[in-house]
Design an enzyme around this catalytic site. Structure first.
Site: not given
Length: 221
Positions: A99, A157, A187-189
């Protein structure tokens, strides 16, 4: 389109601060209209960028017991066979979605079921695409049991910029496919650990939309 609850307080105080800064600069630099206009334009653009990050669009809620839907907006960065050794303790097919800061950061349940396991892990802030981010970064792990007994894990995450993971579920809670269960800031995953016999429906670099893009089909669901 609405503003997510996680952003309302931040956006309110940011508006007050930016307005105060621009007012103060106007008092100090009242004769330099060009500079004041540039600063005001930068302030507006910055505020709009943060505002769009917290957007929370309304989506048609899916209802398909065979399909696993993307838990987040973003891009598929990993599709690989791996071992999930935190709770499931077996081999799984991992699908990871990155993301970026411009994506919607609402996290949605990929299936309907019961939360059988949930745990928050403090950790590092490696870039979200780093191979070790899935096991070393700040993260949450949620295992949802499908009505047919199949279990899958969804892992939020944190990345280098995303240092605030939010979740709204606990063990024993029911979750509904496509409904929000968490949020990650800046921002991430998100990783999904699927059964090996699930049919993966996405490809590397494919764009996804949370609760809209099917990422897999469960066998016998």
């Amino acid at each position: 389109m609405t503003i997510h609850k996680e952003g309302k307080s931040l956006l309110f105080w940011m508006l007050i601060i930016l307005a105060g800064v621009n007012f103060g600069l106007h008092q100090l630099l009242g004769e330099n209209e060009t500079l004041l206009n540039v600063i005001m334009l930068i302030s507006i653009v910055f505020y709009l960028l943060v505002l769009q990050f917290f957007r929370n669009p309304t989506i048609p809620i899916p209802d398909d017991q065979q399909l696993v839907y993307a838990p987040a907006d973003g891009k598929v960065v990993v599709i690989e066979r791996t071992t999930e050794d935190e709770f499931l303790k077996d081999e799984r097919m991992q699908v990871s979605i990155f993301m970026s800061p411009i994506n919607v950061h609402v996290n949605r349940s990929p299936i309907t079921g019961i939360v059988r396991f949930f745990k928050y892990h403090p950790g590092k802030y490696l870039v979200a695409w780093h191979p070790k981010s899935s096991t070393e970064n700040e993260r949450t792990s949620m295992v949802v049991e499908h009505p047919n007994g199949v279990q899958l894990m969804v892992r939020q995450i944190a990345g280098a910029l995303a240092r605030r993971i939010k979740w709204y579920v606990k063990e024993g809670d029911p979750v509904v496919q496509g409904h929000e269960y968490g949020f990650i800031k800046f921002g991430s995953r998100v990783d999904v650990f699927l059964p090996l016999d699930a049919e993966v429906l996405v490809t590397p670099d494919q764009k996804t939309r949370g609760g809209i893009t099917p990422i897999a089909r469960l066998k016998g669901a």
